[in-house]
Design a protein around this motif. Structure first.
Motif, PDB file in Angstrom:
ATOM      1  N   LEU A 190      -6.059  10.699   4.173  1.00  0.00           N
ATOM      2  CA  LEU A 190      -5.672  11.962   4.592  1.00  0.00           C
ATOM      3  C   LEU A 190      -4.578  13.019   4.236  1.00  0.00           C
ATOM      4  O   LEU A 190      -3.537  13.118   4.642  1.00  0.00           O
ATOM      5  N   ASP A 191      -4.897  13.855   2.981  1.00  0.00           N
ATOM      6  CA  ASP A 191      -4.097  13.963   2.647  1.00  0.00           C
ATOM      7  C   ASP A 191      -3.329  14.708   3.659  1.00  0.00           C
ATOM      8  O   ASP A 191      -3.570  15.685   3.741  1.00  0.00           O
ATOM      9  N   PRO A 192      -1.386  14.363   3.152  1.00  0.00           N
ATOM     10  CA  PRO A 192      -1.035  13.257   2.529  1.00  0.00           C
ATOM     11  C   PRO A 192      -0.280  12.095   2.836  1.00  0.00           C
ATOM     12  O   PRO A 192       0.433  11.861   2.694  1.00  0.00           O
ATOM     13  N   VAL A 193      -1.583  11.898   3.672  1.00  0.00           N
ATOM     14  CA  VAL A 193      -1.444  10.620   4.289  1.00  0.00           C
ATOM     15  C   VAL A 193      -2.092   9.426   3.904  1.00  0.00           C
ATOM     16  O   VAL A 193      -3.981  10.494   4.406  1.00  0.00           O
ATOM     17  N   VAL A 194      -1.892   8.207   4.298  1.00  0.00           N
ATOM     18  CA  VAL A 194      -3.294   6.965   2.991  1.00  0.00           C
ATOM     19  C   VAL A 194      -2.908   6.527   4.611  1.00  0.00           C
ATOM     20  O   VAL A 194      -1.598   5.293   4.751  1.00  0.00           O
ATOM     21  N   LEU A 195      -4.311   6.267   5.681  1.00  0.00           N
ATOM     22  CA  LEU A 195      -3.358   4.843   6.253  1.00  0.00           C
ATOM     23  C   LEU A 195      -4.646   3.420   6.082  1.00  0.00           C
ATOM     24  O   LEU A 195      -5.919   4.160   4.531  1.00  0.00           O
ATOM     25  N   SER A 196      -4.552   2.553   5.869  1.00  0.00           N
ATOM     26  CA  SER A 196      -4.410   0.758   5.210  1.00  0.00           C
ATOM     27  C   SER A 196      -4.740   0.176   6.650  1.00  0.00           C
ATOM     28  O   SER A 196      -4.116  -0.337   7.063  1.00  0.00           O
ATOM     29  N   LEU A 197      -5.933  -0.295   6.328  1.00  0.00           N
ATOM     30  CA  LEU A 197      -5.586  -1.850   7.169  1.00  0.00           C
ATOM     31  C   LEU A 197      -6.215  -3.239   5.889  1.00  0.00           C
ATOM     32  O   LEU A 197      -6.542  -3.124   5.574  1.00  0.00           O
ATOM     33  N   ALA A 198      -5.532  -4.499   6.453  1.00  0.00           N
ATOM     34  CA  ALA A 198      -5.459  -5.065   5.964  1.00  0.00           C
ATOM     35  C   ALA A 198      -5.956  -6.827   6.442  1.00  0.00           C
ATOM     36  O   ALA A 198      -5.010  -6.472   7.081  1.00  0.00           O
ATOM     37  N   GLN A 214      -2.674  -6.421   8.884  1.00  0.00           N
ATOM     38  CA  GLN A 214      -1.502  -5.474   8.003  1.00  0.00           C
ATOM     39  C   GLN A 214      -2.279  -4.129   8.294  1.00  0.00           C
ATOM     40  O   GLN A 214      -2.683  -4.125   7.040  1.00  0.00           O
ATOM     41  N   PRO A 215      -1.661  -3.089   9.580  1.00  0.00           N
ATOM     42  CA  PRO A 215      -1.836  -1.900   9.367  1.00  0.00           C
ATOM     43  C   PRO A 215      -0.729  -0.881   8.828  1.00  0.00           C
ATOM     44  O   PRO A 215       0.254  -1.145   9.386  1.00  0.00           O
ATOM     45  N   GLN A 216      -0.434   0.185   7.410  1.00  0.00           N
ATOM     46  CA  GLN A 216       0.032   0.768   6.918  1.00  0.00           C
ATOM     47  C   GLN A 216      -0.778   1.950   7.191  1.00  0.00           C
ATOM     48  O   GLN A 216      -0.853   2.246   7.049  1.00  0.00           O
ATOM     49  N   VAL A 217       0.907   2.743   6.945  1.00  0.00           N
ATOM     50  CA  VAL A 217       0.839   4.591   7.219  1.00  0.00           C
ATOM     51  C   VAL A 217       1.450   4.803   5.700  1.00  0.00           C
ATOM     52  O   VAL A 217       2.412   3.942   5.426  1.00  0.00           O
ATOM     53  N   ASN A 218       0.751   5.634   4.341  1.00  0.00           N
ATOM     54  CA  ASN A 218       1.130   5.889   3.180  1.00  0.00           C
ATOM     55  C   ASN A 218       1.545   7.971   3.276  1.00  0.00           C
ATOM     56  O   ASN A 218       0.736   8.167   3.387  1.00  0.00           O
ATOM     57  N   PHE A 219       3.393   7.775   3.196  1.00  0.00           N
ATOM     58  CA  PHE A 219       3.345   8.958   3.260  1.00  0.00           C
ATOM     59  C   PHE A 219       3.476   9.640   1.926  1.00  0.00           C
ATOM     60  O   PHE A 219       4.317   9.007   1.309  1.00  0.00           O
ATOM     61  N   ALA A 220       2.477  10.466   1.018  1.00  0.00           N
ATOM     62  CA  ALA A 220       3.062  11.055   0.264  1.00  0.00           C
ATOM     63  C   ALA A 220       4.356  12.213   0.177  1.00  0.00           C
ATOM     64  O   ALA A 220       3.719  13.185   0.517  1.00  0.00           O
ATOM     65  N   VAL A 221       5.386  12.136  -1.075  1.00  0.00           N
ATOM     66  CA  VAL A 221       6.762  13.126  -0.858  1.00  0.00           C
ATOM     67  C   VAL A 221       6.628  14.016  -1.821  1.00  0.00           C
ATOM     68  O   VAL A 221       6.339  15.121  -1.816  1.00  0.00           O
ATOM     69  N   ASN A 222       5.880  13.787  -2.752  1.00  0.00           N
ATOM     70  CA  ASN A 222       5.648  13.777  -4.332  1.00  0.00           C
ATOM     71  C   ASN A 222       4.840  13.067  -5.123  1.00  0.00           C
ATOM     72  O   ASN A 222       4.257  12.362  -4.387  1.00  0.00           O
ATOM     73  N   GLN A 277      -4.494  13.364  -5.293  1.00  0.00           N
ATOM     74  CA  GLN A 277      -4.480  12.080  -6.228  1.00  0.00           C
ATOM     75  C   GLN A 277      -4.305  10.866  -4.874  1.00  0.00           C
ATOM     76  O   GLN A 277      -4.035  11.114  -3.237  1.00  0.00           O
ATOM     77  N   LEU A 278      -4.725   9.155  -4.946  1.00  0.00           N
ATOM     78  CA  LEU A 278      -4.197   8.412  -4.781  1.00  0.00           C
ATOM     79  C   LEU A 278      -2.354   7.943  -4.514  1.00  0.00           C
ATOM     80  O   LEU A 278      -2.074   8.085  -5.175  1.00  0.00           O
ATOM     81  N   PRO A 279      -2.479   6.795  -3.078  1.00  0.00           N
ATOM     82  CA  PRO A 279      -0.953   6.608  -3.393  1.00  0.00           C
ATOM     83  C   PRO A 279      -0.491   6.109  -4.658  1.00  0.00           C
ATOM     84  O   PRO A 279      -1.141   5.090  -5.356  1.00  0.00           O
ATOM     85  N   LEU A 280       0.793   5.974  -5.389  1.00  0.00           N
ATOM     86  CA  LEU A 280       0.967   4.972  -5.777  1.00  0.00           C
ATOM     87  C   LEU A 280       0.482   3.164  -5.515  1.00  0.00           C
ATOM     88  O   LEU A 280      -0.235   2.879  -6.453  1.00  0.00           O
ATOM     89  N   ILE A 292       0.906  -1.654  -0.205  1.00  0.00           N
ATOM     90  CA  ILE A 292       0.135   0.007  -0.297  1.00  0.00           C
ATOM     91  C   ILE A 292       0.694   1.046  -0.088  1.00  0.00           C
ATOM     92  O   ILE A 292       2.150   1.536   0.557  1.00  0.00           O
ATOM     93  N   GLY A 293       0.299   1.806  -0.251  1.00  0.00           N
ATOM     94  CA  GLY A 293       0.961   3.398  -0.790  1.00  0.00           C
ATOM     95  C   GLY A 293       0.417   4.818  -0.813  1.00  0.00           C
ATOM     96  O   GLY A 293      -0.386   4.902  -0.904  1.00  0.00           O
ATOM     97  N   LEU A 294       1.744   5.813  -1.819  1.00  0.00           N
ATOM     98  CA  LEU A 294       0.419   7.370  -2.149  1.00  0.00           C
ATOM     99  C   LEU A 294       1.608   7.775  -3.088  1.00  0.00           C
ATOM    100  O   LEU A 294       2.327   7.849  -3.965  1.00  0.00           O
ATOM    101  N   LEU A 295       0.237   8.930  -3.696  1.00  0.00           N
ATOM    102  CA  LEU A 295       0.183   9.549  -5.372  1.00  0.00           C
ATOM    103  C   LEU A 295       0.290  10.798  -4.594  1.00  0.00           C
ATOM    104  O   LEU A 295      -1.028  11.113  -4.526  1.00  0.00           O
ATOM    105  N   SER A 296       1.133  12.065  -4.522  1.00  0.00           N
ATOM    106  CA  SER A 296      -0.028  13.197  -4.376  1.00  0.00           C
ATOM    107  C   SER A 296       0.390  14.662  -5.402  1.00  0.00           C
ATOM    108  O   SER A 296       1.986  14.645  -5.434  1.00  0.00           O
TER     109      SER A 296
END
Length: 287
Positions: free
Chosen positions: A175-183, A208-216, A27-30, A15-19
């Motif tokens: 939650l721009d620029p962060v995406v929280l996910s749980l699988a 599996q919980p994850q945090v995804n941060f958008a750098v760019n 936009q959603l993370p990559l 799980i990740g980020l695109l912003s």
């Protein structure tokens, strides 16, 4: 079957980020975008993973007897697994995709005075369904898959068909620029015959919980934890290993390497339930 567990863990989608700051809305993370293929689009996924774990092997080896040969049952071994996986994904609908995969794994283990290993393969079919988008409620994605054919390095002459099934659910909130996910994943590994022995490798439950941060818009940073429970292996109604609990911490990065091309690099380290680590390269290309 801990190595196979690690392999499946690594063949799981990250799980990740695109912003983009220039966009009117984020936009959603990559790696969130890679959860589902666009309609009438083909996506090629190629994964290379390397795993090292230190823990006891099940008492099943190439003779298929379940006796454990000459190895002491409680002894720990260092096991190394190198996996190459290729997956073809096709978007049937904006919310539905189907996929087919083939995986090859080379396994080697060693301890003082003993060594061994071999190859194993798996052919898999699966599907993903986005039940709801990220709107008033978090997005929800359901997954299902089956190993239509699988082999084991421990019993190279055996072939099993449809003996491993898996279902999962994944939810995320942007939650721009962060995406929280749980699988959540449940893997049902059904009994199979090894020579004259009826073998049950035990089911697996993973959270599996994850945090995804958008750098760019081209870079995603990924961090998370995973908790896993694996039931005890059984052969002929007798336990060949104990039930296992394990937690891992993971760090990764997603890179937009070109038009339609995304590369993920992921590393995992066990924090409880045994010693182990893994690294994976996961490349996605959209035609």
């Amino acid at each position: 079957m801990s190595v196979a567990t690690g392999r499946r863990v690594l063949s799981t989608v990250m799980i990740g980020l695109l912003s983009g700051a220039e966009l009117a809305h984020a936009q959603l993370p990559l790696n969130i975008e890679e959860l589902l293929v666009a309609p009438r689009t083909i996506n090629l996924q190629t994964l290379f993973a390397y795993t090292i774990v230190d823990q006891a092997l099940p008492l099943l080896f190439a003779d298929g007897t379940g006796s454990g040969g000459s190895l002491p049952p409680a002894a720990e071994h260092q096991t190394r697994a190198a996996t190459a996986l290729t997956r073809i994904r096709y978007g049937l609908h904006q919310d539905i995709e189907v996929n087919a995969s083939f995986a090859h794994t080379q396994v080697d283990w060693q301890q003082p005075g003993f060594a061994g290993g071999g190859n194993e393969h798996a052919a898999m079919l699966g599907a993903n369904w986005r039940v709801s988008a990220d709107a008033e409620t978090p997005a929800l994605l359901l997954t299902a898959g089956v190993d239509v054919l699988e082999t084991s390095w421990q019993v190279p002459q055996a072939r099993w068909y449809g003996r491993t099934l898996r279902v999962g659910a994944q939810t995320y909130r942007a939650l721009d620029p962060v995406v929280l996910s749980l699988a959540l994943l449940y893997e049902w590994r059904r009994e199979r015959d090894i020579g004259q022995v009826r073998y049950d490798p035990g089911d697996i439950l993973r959270l599996q919980p994850q945090v995804n941060f958008a750098v760019n818009h081209r870079v995603t940073l990924i961090g998370g934890l995973s908790w896993q429970y694996a039931q005890a292996d059984r052969a002929g109604g007798l336990r060949t290993a104990v039930s296992r609990y394990q937690t891992d911490v993971s760090f990764g990065i997603g890179l937009q390497t070109g038009p339609g091309s995304v590369l993920f690099v992921d590393t995992r380290v066990a924090t409880s339930g045994g010693r182990g680590a893994s690294v994976a390269l996961d490349w996605h290309y959209q035609f």
